[in-house]
Design a protein around this motif. Structure first.
Motif, PDB file in Angstrom:
ATOM      1  N   LEU A 236       0.826  -1.205   0.000  1.00  0.00           N
ATOM      2  CA  LEU A 236       0.000   0.000   0.000  1.00  0.00           C
ATOM      3  C   LEU A 236       0.859   1.253   0.000  1.00  0.00           C
ATOM      4  N   THR A 237       1.953   1.223   0.769  1.00  0.00           N
ATOM      5  CA  THR A 237       2.847   2.393   0.806  1.00  0.00           C
ATOM      6  C   THR A 237       3.478   2.630  -0.563  1.00  0.00           C
ATOM      7  N   ALA A 238       3.930   1.541  -1.219  1.00  0.00           N
ATOM      8  CA  ALA A 238       4.557   1.702  -2.537  1.00  0.00           C
ATOM      9  C   ALA A 238       3.566   2.251  -3.554  1.00  0.00           C
ATOM     10  N   ILE A 239       2.321   1.720  -3.509  1.00  0.00           N
ATOM     11  CA  ILE A 239       1.313   2.207  -4.452  1.00  0.00           C
ATOM     12  C   ILE A 239       0.969   3.660  -4.183  1.00  0.00           C
ATOM     13  N   GLU A 240       0.845   4.004  -2.893  1.00  0.00           N
ATOM     14  CA  GLU A 240       0.524   5.386  -2.542  1.00  0.00           C
ATOM     15  C   GLU A 240       1.611   6.341  -3.001  1.00  0.00           C
ATOM     16  N   GLU A 241       2.866   5.930  -2.786  1.00  0.00           N
ATOM     17  CA  GLU A 241       3.981   6.782  -3.209  1.00  0.00           C
ATOM     18  C   GLU A 241       4.037   6.907  -4.727  1.00  0.00           C
ATOM     19  N   LYS A 242       3.750   5.782  -5.418  1.00  0.00           N
ATOM     20  CA  LYS A 242       3.773   5.834  -6.884  1.00  0.00           C
ATOM     21  C   LYS A 242       2.684   6.745  -7.417  1.00  0.00           C
ATOM     22  N   LEU A 243       1.459   6.630  -6.851  1.00  0.00           N
ATOM     23  CA  LEU A 243       0.369   7.489  -7.306  1.00  0.00           C
ATOM     24  C   LEU A 243       0.657   8.948  -7.005  1.00  0.00           C
ATOM     25  N   LEU A 244       1.222   9.206  -5.799  1.00  0.00           N
ATOM     26  CA  LEU A 244       1.549  10.588  -5.439  1.00  0.00           C
ATOM     27  C   LEU A 244       2.585  11.162  -6.383  1.00  0.00           C
ATOM     28  N   ARG A 245       3.582  10.339  -6.721  1.00  0.00           N
ATOM     29  CA  ARG A 245       4.629  10.810  -7.630  1.00  0.00           C
ATOM     30  C   ARG A 245       4.059  11.094  -9.017  1.00  0.00           C
ATOM     31  N   ARG A 246       3.180  10.158  -9.493  1.00  0.00           N
ATOM     32  CA  ARG A 246       2.583  10.374 -10.806  1.00  0.00           C
ATOM     33  C   ARG A 246       1.724  11.640 -10.822  1.00  0.00           C
ATOM     34  N   MET A 247       0.981  11.864  -9.719  1.00  0.00           N
ATOM     35  CA  MET A 247       0.147  13.062  -9.659  1.00  0.00           C
ATOM     36  C   MET A 247       1.005  14.325  -9.669  1.00  0.00           C
ATOM     37  N   LYS A 248       2.099  14.293  -8.913  1.00  0.00           N
ATOM     38  CA  LYS A 248       2.987  15.462  -8.896  1.00  0.00           C
ATOM     39  C   LYS A 248       3.606  15.694 -10.255  1.00  0.00           C
ATOM     40  N   GLU A 249       4.055  14.614 -10.891  1.00  0.00           N
ATOM     41  CA  GLU A 249       4.665  14.766 -12.213  1.00  0.00           C
ATOM     42  C   GLU A 249       3.653  15.307 -13.224  1.00  0.00           C
ATOM     43  N   GLN A 250       2.418  14.774 -13.162  1.00  0.00           N
ATOM     44  CA  GLN A 250       1.391  15.250 -14.085  1.00  0.00           C
ATOM     45  C   GLN A 250       1.052  16.710 -13.841  1.00  0.00           C
ATOM     46  N   PHE A 251       0.965  17.077 -12.550  1.00  0.00           N
ATOM     47  CA  PHE A 251       0.677  18.474 -12.214  1.00  0.00           C
ATOM     48  C   PHE A 251       1.797  19.392 -12.689  1.00  0.00           C
ATOM     49  N   GLN A 252       3.044  18.987 -12.430  1.00  0.00           N
ATOM     50  CA  GLN A 252       4.173  19.810 -12.863  1.00  0.00           C
ATOM     51  C   GLN A 252       4.230  19.904 -14.383  1.00  0.00           C
ATOM     52  N   GLN A 253       3.927  18.782 -15.058  1.00  0.00           N
ATOM     53  CA  GLN A 253       3.933  18.816 -16.521  1.00  0.00           C
ATOM     54  C   GLN A 253       2.856  19.739 -17.062  1.00  0.00           C
ATOM     55  N   ASN A 254       1.644  19.642 -16.482  1.00  0.00           N
ATOM     56  CA  ASN A 254       0.562  20.525 -16.931  1.00  0.00           C
ATOM     57  C   ASN A 254       0.872  21.987 -16.635  1.00  0.00           C
ATOM     58  N   GLN A 255       1.466  22.217 -15.465  1.00  0.00           N
ATOM     59  CA  GLN A 255       1.820  23.593 -15.118  1.00  0.00           C
ATOM     60  C   GLN A 255       2.882  24.140 -16.057  1.00  0.00           C
TER      61      GLN A 255
END
Length: 392
Positions: A236-255
């Motif tokens: 669960l921790t690995a999945i949570e970290e992966k999703l958080l990282r993907r969300m941050k990367e997507q947000f930074q890319q969109n920004q």
């Protein structure tokens, strides 16, 4: 520790851009006193060994209001700054690596900043600042369990603001894996690869300690058996970290894309204003050109009519053709003509003297008389021009 600049320059002599690497290292050591340069042999994944310069020591990381010294090692490739450095976490014997999306089991560090390294804009100072922010959110190490299961003493390695003695760092302490953590490819000197996703889970990692145990007591391991809830928590921790990282990367890319679009919009607006100004100026010049063409055609027609009229007339005596409109102008014209004649007469008197036609006494007497008349005529012309309102 003061940096031996002469030795550092000697270490960097085989680098492609030694001056750039030298400046980057000095900037880091001046700002982060816990880091110092060293030279050692680094072994790449293909077995190639090369003497490289690295920055070893600690960086200050703030976690839950306290500052911890996190040990790291940054290897500078000989093509620096063209290629990204290779970074590791260097735990002490009493510490363990906390595996995450940013750190694998060997301590190797993976960051978007390293993956997207740009020679003209990325540098070691920016890398360390990203490490500090990243480790402040996800600490890369935690305290090992002890037999007594007692907390670390206050002056141990991970005490807030404390210090420690860095153990020797042999080149093979962190052997690069063939695939890297989470399926990420390792960073060779010319790494330009992208990060793929995580591979299927094959072997569980030890359960992560609670966040408040960072730098404190080790997690209770009991008999050392890894239970199902530990595996579940780890997944669960690995999945949570992966999703958080993907969300941050997507947000930074969109920004970043939004900022690029805004800049493009501003550039297009500025270009439109420039084009409007150029078109307005061209229209004005076109109107002026049309007016000038019309004027030239009218003048050309007038000249053609004048030429035709003159060609049909009889020969005109120049003396009769030159007439004045007032007695004052006639007096000015006659005075000018007489003065010009006197100028010619004085010139020919000089030629006669040079040829021996007249002697010097005759020349001087005649020139004196002519010069006096010429002076009077010039004074008369000046007075006539003043009277007529002409420029003198």
């Amino acid at each position: 520790m003061a940096v031996d600049t002469e030795r550092l320059r000697q270490w960097l002599s085989n680098y492609h851009n030694p001056d750039v690497a030298y400046r980057d290292i000095l900037r880091v050591t001046n700002q982060y006193r816990g880091l110092h340069p060293e030279q050692d042999v680094y072994t790449f994944n293909d077995g190639t060994r090369m003497e490289l310069v690295n920055l070893s020591g600690t960086i200050p990381v703030r976690y839950r209001g306290a500052v911890y010294n996190i040990p790291i090692c940054i290897w500078l490739i000989d093509t620096h700054p063209k290629n990204a450095p290779i970074c590791y976490v260097k735990p002490t014997p009493d510490m363990s690596i906390k595996v995450s999306m940013f750190v694998d089991q060997n301590g190797k560090i993976y960051l978007p900043y390293l993956h997207d390294w740009l020679p003209n804009s990325s540098d070691l100072i920016g890398l360390i600042q990203v490490l500090i922010v990243t480790f402040g959110e996800q600490p890369p190490v935690f305290a090992k369990a002890k037999d007594s299961d007692m907390p670390y003493p206050p002056n141990s390695f991970m005490a807030p603001g404390g210090s420690y003695n860095i153990p020797p760092y042999p080149p093979t302490s962190y052997p690069p894996s063939s695939t890297g953590f989470g399926g990420y490819p390792p960073y060779p000197p010319s790494s330009n690869t992208s990060f793929p996703g995580y591979p299927p889970y094959t072997a569980p990692y030890p359960p992560y300690p609670p966040a408040n145990n960072f730098g404190g007591p080790s997690p209770g391991v009991g008999t050392g058996t890894i239970k199902d809830e530990h595996i579940r928590e780890s997944l669960l921790t690995a999945i949570e970290e992966k999703l958080l990282r993907r969300m941050k990367e997507q947000f930074q890319q969109n920004q970043a894309e939004l900022e690029t679009l805004k800049r493009t919009q501003e550039e297009l607006k500025q270009g439109k204003a420039k084009l409007d100004s150029i078109l307005s100026r061209l229209e004005k010049e076109q109107n002026d050109l049309d007016k000038n063409i019309t004027l030239l055609k009218d003048k050309e027609q007038e000249l053609n009519n004048a030429i035709e009229r003159i060609s049909n007339q009889e020969t005109i005596d120049v003396d009769d053709a030159v007439t004045t409109t007032a007695p004052l102008y006639k007096q000015l014209l006659n005075a000018f003509a007489e003065e010009a004649a006197l100028e010619d007469a004085i010139y020919y008197m000089g030629e006669a003297l040079r040829c021996g036609v007249i002697d010097l006494d005759v020349f001087l007497r005649q020139v004196r008389t002519l010069s006096r008349k010429q002076f009077m005529l010039r004074a008369l012309m000046q007075k006539c021009r003043q009277k007529a309102g002409l420029s003198v």
